[in-house]
Motif scaffolding. Structure first.
Motif, mmCIF file in Angstrom:
data_model
loop_
_atom_site.group_PDB
_atom_site.id
_atom_site.type_symbol
_atom_site.label_atom_id
_atom_site.label_comp_id
_atom_site.label_asym_id
_atom_site.label_seq_id
_atom_site.Cartn_x
_atom_site.Cartn_y
_atom_site.Cartn_z
ATOM 1 N N ALA A 141 0.715 -1.255 -0.023
ATOM 2 C CA ALA A 141 -0.002 0.084 -0.033
ATOM 3 C C ALA A 141 0.881 1.136 -0.048
ATOM 4 C CB ALA A 141 -1.060 0.084 1.274
ATOM 5 N N ILE A 142 0.235 2.230 -0.930
ATOM 6 C CA ILE A 142 1.103 3.549 -0.694
ATOM 7 C C ILE A 142 0.103 4.583 -0.057
ATOM 8 C CG2 ILE A 142 2.068 5.354 -2.236
ATOM 9 C CD1 ILE A 142 2.421 3.221 -4.433
ATOM 10 N N THR A 201 -1.224 5.397 7.567
ATOM 11 C CA THR A 201 -0.038 4.702 7.293
ATOM 12 C C THR A 201 -0.499 3.421 6.681
ATOM 13 O OG1 THR A 201 -0.076 4.185 9.505
ATOM 14 C CG2 THR A 201 1.245 5.700 8.813
ATOM 15 N N ALA A 202 0.395 2.653 6.043
ATOM 16 C CA ALA A 202 -0.059 1.572 5.562
ATOM 17 C C ALA A 202 -0.403 0.373 6.234
ATOM 18 C CB ALA A 202 1.439 0.933 4.673
ATOM 19 N N ASP A 203 0.205 0.312 7.573
ATOM 20 C CA ASP A 203 -0.383 -0.588 8.456
ATOM 21 C C ASP A 203 -1.728 -0.274 9.026
ATOM 22 O OD1 ASP A 203 1.446 0.678 11.531
ATOM 23 O OD2 ASP A 203 0.513 1.674 9.971
ATOM 24 N N PHE A 254 -0.996 -4.319 5.954
ATOM 25 C CA PHE A 254 -0.225 -3.881 4.761
ATOM 26 C C PHE A 254 1.233 -3.502 5.060
ATOM 27 C CE2 PHE A 254 -2.456 -4.181 0.828
ATOM 28 C CZ PHE A 254 -3.779 -4.594 0.866
ATOM 29 N N SER A 255 2.180 -3.764 4.080
ATOM 30 C CA SER A 255 3.574 -3.209 4.050
ATOM 31 C C SER A 255 3.398 -2.111 3.031
ATOM 32 C CB SER A 255 4.471 -4.171 3.969
ATOM 33 O OG SER A 255 5.691 -3.456 3.507
ATOM 34 N N SER A 256 4.460 -1.244 3.280
ATOM 35 C CA SER A 256 4.754 -0.072 2.198
ATOM 36 C C SER A 256 5.531 -0.672 1.215
ATOM 37 C CB SER A 256 5.313 1.107 2.880
ATOM 38 O OG SER A 256 6.429 0.724 3.364
ATOM 39 N N THR A 257 6.236 -1.845 0.916
ATOM 40 C CA THR A 257 6.745 -2.453 0.056
ATOM 41 C C THR A 257 6.210 -3.899 -0.372
ATOM 42 O OG1 THR A 257 8.227 -3.558 1.525
ATOM 43 C CG2 THR A 257 9.223 -1.393 0.988
#
Lengths: 205, 189
Positions: free
Chosen positions: A112-113, A119-121, A152-155
Motif C-alpha cells: 500500500a502507498i 499509514t500502510a499498517d 499492509f506493508s509499504s513495500t
C-alpha cells in the motif's frame, strides 16, 4: 426427230429450285472447365505470444473493482470494513485474476502507498486460498500466510506462490480474492484520506 | 415453206424440255458431341472470401481464449470459399483434413449451408456439423454431401464458405506453428 443433247445447268441461272440442306455441326465448348483439380490446400501459420497478465474480476460475490470505499468511518472503532461489507458475509472486496502460459513459477505481491496520518499498517488485508478458474477448484499454489488479518506493508510483499497448474493456467487464470479492513485510530474526523493498493505479479521471488 | 415449218417445231420442243422438272438435292452432315467430365474444386476469390487461396494467419496470439479466429477475420464473408463443380451422375462429397504434427485437435471449422451458384439459392445437401465448430481431423472427412439440387451443378458450381478457429491452450509461448489444410472433392462417400 430430235437429237439428244447434253444439257447443263449453271447455279446462277437457278431456273429450277434447288433445296440444299446443310446441317451445321453442333459445337460444344468442352474445354472451359476441365476435371483436373480435385483437391486444394491452404497453409496456416500460428504465432503464440507469452501471456503474463492480471485483471480485476467481479461477480455477485466480489464487490469492488477499482475503488474500495470507506465512507463515514466511525473513528471510535478499532476496525471497520468497506461500505456495505461485514465480516463473514460470504463476499470479497476485490478479485484479481492472474494468467500465465509461461510455465514458470510466479508470485503475487501486494503493498500500500499511503500518506500520513494514514499509514500502510492501518490498512489490513485478508487472503484465503485462491481458485483455479479453469477447474473451479482451489488453486494448487500456496498462500504465504495462513488466512487471517495482516497489516499492509509499504513495500511489495509476497502473499501467494503459484502451484504447478497456476504456472500455465490459461485461458481463465487463477483468482485471488482480497478483503480489506481499516484501523481508523489516529485519523482525524471530518477528513478524507486515500491510499493506493498495488498488486504485483512477478516471476521474481 | 417446209423447211421453215421444220425449224419452228424443233424450237418448241426444246423449250418444253427445259421446264418440265425441278431438281432437289439434300446434303446432310452428322454432328458428334462429347461432354467432358467435370469434377473440380477451386478457391473463391477475395471478393467472396477473406483469404482467397492464401495462407491463413494467427499472428501474435495471447491465448486467453479457446476460440481464436484468424488475424484479419471478418464477419461479412467466410475465411475461405470453396467452389465445387460436378456434372456426373450421383452425389459428390467435399472433404477436409489437417496435416500437422503439432496442431492436432486444435483447429476447428464452421460451415453453414452452401449455395448453388447457378440459382443463388441454398443447396439441399448435407453439412456434417452444420453451423457448429467442429475439429478438423487428420484424415480426409466429409464436411458436405451434395443434394438433389446441386449434385449436377455446372457451370457455376456450389459455394461452400468455411471459417476457422484455433484453440491455443497448451501451445508453447514464443513459438510458431504451421499446418496444411487439404480440401477434396470426390464421388466417394
Amino acid at each position: 426427230m430430235f437429237k439428244e443433247r447434253q444439257l447443263s445447268f449453271k447455279s446462277d441461272r437457278d431456273m429450277s429450285r434447288k433445296i440444299l440442306f446443310l446441317l451445321i455441326a453442333l459445337t460444344f465448348i468442352t474445354t472451359s472447365i476441365s476435371a483436373i483439380d480435385t483437391s486444394k490446400t491452404t497453409n496456416i501459420t500460428i504465432a503464440i505470444e507469452n501471456a503474463f497478465s492480471m485483471e480485476f474480476y467481479t461477480d455477485q460475490n466480489v464487490v469492488y473493482r477499482d475503488i474500495v470505499p470507506f465512507t463515514n468511518v466511525d473513528p471510535s472503532k478499532s476496525i471497520v470494513y468497506p461500505d456495505g461489507r461485514a465480516e463473514f458475509d460470504g463476499k470479497s472486496d476485490v478479485g484479481v485474476v492472474c494468467k500465465s502460459n509461461a510455465g514458470t513459477l510466479w508470485y503475487f505481491k501486494i503493498h500500500a502507498i499511503t500518506n500520513p496520518p494514514l499509514t500502510a499498517d492501518k490498512l489490513q488485508y485478508y487472503i484465503s486460498q485462491p481458485y483455479d478458474r479453469n477447474t473451479g477448484a482451489q488453486a494448487d499454489g500456496t498462500i504465504t500466510q495462513s488466512p487471517k488479518w495482516y497489516p499492509f506493508s509499504s513495500t511489495p510483499t509476497s502473499v501467494f506462490t503459484a502451484g504447478f497448474h497456476d504456472m500455465s493456467n490459461l485461458p481463465f487464470g487463477t483468482l485471488i480474492t482480497i478483503n480489506f479492513a481499516l484501523n481508523p485510530s489516529g485519523l482525524n474526523a471530518g477528513q478524507a484520506y486515500s491510499a493506493a493498493v498495488v498488486y504485483t505479479m512477478t516471476t521474481a521471488p | 415453206m417446209k423447211k421453215l415449218a421444220g425449224i419452228l417445231i424443233m424450237a418448241m420442243v426444246i423449250v418444253l424440255a427445259t421446264t418440265s422438272a425441278f431438281a432437289v438435292t439434300n446434303l446432310t452432315q452428322s454432328a458428334s458431341v462429347t461432354i467432358a467430365s467435370v469434377l473440380s474444386i477451386e478457391f473463391a476469390t477475395t471478393t467472396d472470401s477473406t483469404f482467397g487461396s492464401g495462407t491463413i494467419p494467427w499472428t501474435s496470439i495471447t491465448p486467453d481464449s479457446t476460440v481464436v479466429t484468424p488475424t484479419g477475420h471478418v464477419t461479412s464473408k467466410p475465411d475461405i470459399g470453396l467452389i465445387c463443380k460436378y456434372n456426373g451422375a450421383g452425389n459428390w462429397y467435399a472433404k477436409v483434413n489437417l496435416a500437422t504434427t503439432t496442431l492436432t485437435g486444435k483447429l476447428s471449422r464452421y460451415i453453414s449451408q452452401p449455395t448453388n451458384r447457378n440459382t443463388s439459392t441454398a443447396t439441399n445437401g448435407t453439412v456434417t456439423g452444420l453451423d457448429a465448430w467442429t475439429v478438423i481431423p487428420a484424415l480426409a472427412t466429409t464436411v458436405y454431401a451434395s443434394g438433389t439440387n446441386d449434385s449436377l451443378n455446372t457451370p457455376l458450381g456450389t459455394f461452400i464458405g468455411v471459417n476457422f478457429a484455433l484453440d491455443p491452450t497448451g501451445l508453447a509461448t514464443g513459438s510458431t506453428y504451421t499446418g496444411t489444410i487439404t480440401y477434396t472433392i470426390t464421388t466417394t462417400p
